[in-house]
Design a protein around this motif. Structure first.
Motif: not given
Length: 205
Positions: A29-52
């Motif tokens: 859960g923590l990794y998902r929140r962190c990577w959502t934020q970081v990837f968002g800075r670089h234009g990638f919208v991370m979905t839960d499906e992609w993350f899993h």
């Protein structure tokens, strides 16, 4: 006391090998929140499906999958951003008690190692944050090998460090990538701790 029924290693087991993220510690859960934020800075919208889909893979292919046009320098920069953000919040992490209970029960009785596709700094801080680092004789991470999970390299190295043969080891994993890594290393019994189901059969008598 936590119930470890269904996760007990068979008699004659030479070593227990545990994944960290999602197996010993509830980090996803923590990794998902962190990577959502970081990837968002670089234009990638991370979905839960992609993350899993990518959960359990080592960090380099994970970042490259999110940013396929990124060069090595940017991949390294993004990796550092994600790990640094994660490290700021490890005090929020909780152990997965039904798995940690196995490690506590066999601590001092047979060798045990953490075998992770994560970065060493994150894995070590995670284990310390939930108070379980002392249970393990060794910690092997992606920083110690050429190829991370699903390649078997981290498992091969962990077994070498502990001085044990794959045929008498038991592994604990929570993703298909981790299970593939352990089975490719020749480990005959891998527990999928998400549903307590064993992958493979072992009789070490």
């Amino acid at each position: 006391m936590n119930d470890i029924r269904g996760l007990e290693p068979p008699t004659g087991t030479a070593a227990l090998l545990f994944d960290c993220d999602g197996t010993l510690v509830d980090t996803l859960g923590l990794y998902r929140r962190c990577w959502t934020q970081v990837f968002g800075r670089h234009g990638f919208v991370m979905t839960d499906e992609w993350f899993h889909t990518w959960a359990g893979h080592s960090i380099d292919p994970f970042v490259r999958a999110a940013l396929p046009s990124a060069g090595d320098e940017l991949v390294a920069e993004v990796t550092t951003q994600g790990i640094d953000l994660f490290l700021e919040s490890t005090h929020l992490l909780e152990p997965r008690e039904h798995v940690v209970a196995v490690a506590r029960a066999w601590h001092g009785r047979i060798p045990m190692a953490v075998v992770s596709g994560g970065q060493r700094v994150a894995v070590e801080q995670t284990l310390e944050a939930v108070g379980i680092r002392h249970l393990f004789d060794a910690v092997v991470t992606v920083n110690d090998v050429v190829s991370g999970k699903p390649a078997p390299d981290v498992y091969f190295l962990a077994m070498q460090v502990l001085g044990v043969d794959a045929g008498r080891c038991v592994a604990y994993e929570d993703t298909s990538s981790g299970i593939d890594s352990a089975t490719a290393a020749g480990i005959p019994l891998v527990f999928d701790v998400g549903d307590h189901s064993p992958v493979g059969i072992a009789d070490f008598r």
